[in-house]
Enzyme design. Structure first.
Site, short mmCIF file in Angstrom:
data_model
loop_
_atom_site.label_atom_id
_atom_site.label_comp_id
_atom_site.label_asym_id
_atom_site.label_seq_id
_atom_site.Cartn_x
_atom_site.Cartn_y
_atom_site.Cartn_z
N ASP A 109 26.87 -4.21 52.22
CA ASP A 109 26.87 -3.02 51.38
C ASP A 109 27.64 -1.87 52.03
OD1 ASP A 109 25.19 -4.06 49.32
OD2 ASP A 109 23.45 -3.75 50.60
N ASP A 152 31.85 4.76 43.23
CA ASP A 152 30.80 4.95 44.23
C ASP A 152 30.65 6.40 44.66
OD1 ASP A 152 28.68 3.83 45.63
OD2 ASP A 152 29.86 3.54 47.45
N ASP A 197 27.28 1.17 38.99
CA ASP A 197 26.99 2.53 39.50
C ASP A 197 27.55 3.66 38.65
OD1 ASP A 197 25.95 1.18 41.66
OD2 ASP A 197 27.48 1.81 43.08
#
Length: 303
Positions: free
Chosen positions: A279, A102, A140
């Site tokens: 999230d 991330d 991601d």
């Protein structure tokens, strides 16, 4: 993206084209692990229609995620694949531990080095063993691509090789969503990260872009890769995009998971993100990965 029964209900096909007979996942039933401990606790606090909605949500086949929080990833994965095999279904697993996961965002973390990451992937593969499983590889990781791109490509390529050593493991390398990276650029990144050795790529993980938008984007990426297959996360795309990506308001669950999409080259619609898991600390949400019952109910009510 953040981590984290009955047989799945097939989504209504959006095209009359049959699923190709050589699709890697064609006809497989997907595993429903049931509620997480947090989800079960939350459900017990509700009554009537709300409790029924949360119970229904918990019965939909949804991915189980593995990452730095998985203290014994081998045993954790083995537990899931064993339970799935006993029910005659196939689990969906999310692998989420590449270094700089991330890129410092709400779900920051990951393995401490490329060597540690390879060991972690091997541990995950050992947990799967010879069982059948679908693995979405590193949400991601290619869309953000922080750090040394060549090193990240090499780590993802090696991860696919380790996982694909088991013929029953179907890997899909994450490719972001239609609004993130241009299709040609993403195709190049996928190629560099070894997608040719995977079963294909994954789109829309933890995002809310429409299925139609993902189909169009995915076909462009696929064409650039010579016809690679792909899967789409439909867990929260029922109302399409909202404002921002982080706990957007007014969204809805999308098409139920199925391996019979009616779309040539689309191996499955999956719920990779567990609807209701935050999230991150945005738009009133709790910490990333925490089950948020009011958000989950909003997704179910809006469908």
């Amino acid at each position: 993206p953040t981590p984290t029964g009955p047989t799945p209900t097939a989504a209504t096909p959006t095209s009359s084209s049959p699923a190709p007979t050589d699709a890697a996942l064609a006809g497989l039933s997907l595993y429903a692990a049931g509620p997480s401990a947090a989800q079960a606790t939350a459900t017990a606090a509700y009554r009537g229609a709300d409790a029924a909605l949360l119970t229904e949500l918990a019965g939909v086949p949804t991915a189980t995620w593995f990452g730095s929080w998985s203290s014994d990833v081998t045993q954790a994965a083995r537990t899931v694949v064993t339970a799935a095999a006993a029910s005659g279904t196939v689990p969906v697993l999310g692998a989420y531990d590449v270094p700089d996961t991330d890129c410092g965002g709400y779900s920051a973390g990951g393995a401490s080095s490329p060597a540690a990451y390879r060991d972690w992937v091997q541990d995950l593969a050992d947990g799967i063993g010879t069982a059948e499983a679908v693995v979405v590889v590193e949400p991601d990781a290619l869309a953000q691509l922080c750090g040394d791109p060549a090193a990240r490509y090499a780590m993802l390529d090696a991860a696919i090789d380790v996982l694909e050593a088991n013929p029953g493991t179907h890997t899909y390398l994450d490719a972001g969503n239609p609004t993130w990276i241009g299709a040609q650029e993403m195709a190049g990144r996928l190629r560099a990260a070894g997608v040719a050795d995977a079963d294909g790529f994954a789109l829309n993980v933890s995002n809310v872009e429409t299925t139609a938008s993902n189909l169009a984007y995915g076909r462009t990426v696929s064409a650039a890769l010579g016809g690679a297959s792909f899967v789409i996360d439909t867990s929260r795309d029922g109302n399409g995009p909202g404002t921002g990506w982080c706990n957007p308001a007014g969204r809805a669950v999308g098409e139920r998971p199925t391996t019979l999409t009616g779309q040539a080259g689309v191996d499955a619609y999956l719920w990779v993100k567990r609807p209701g898991e935050s999230d991150g600390t945005c738009n009133g949400g709790p910490a990333a990965g925490t089950f948020w019952p009011e958000y989950a109910l909003g997704l179910m009510r809006a469908r």
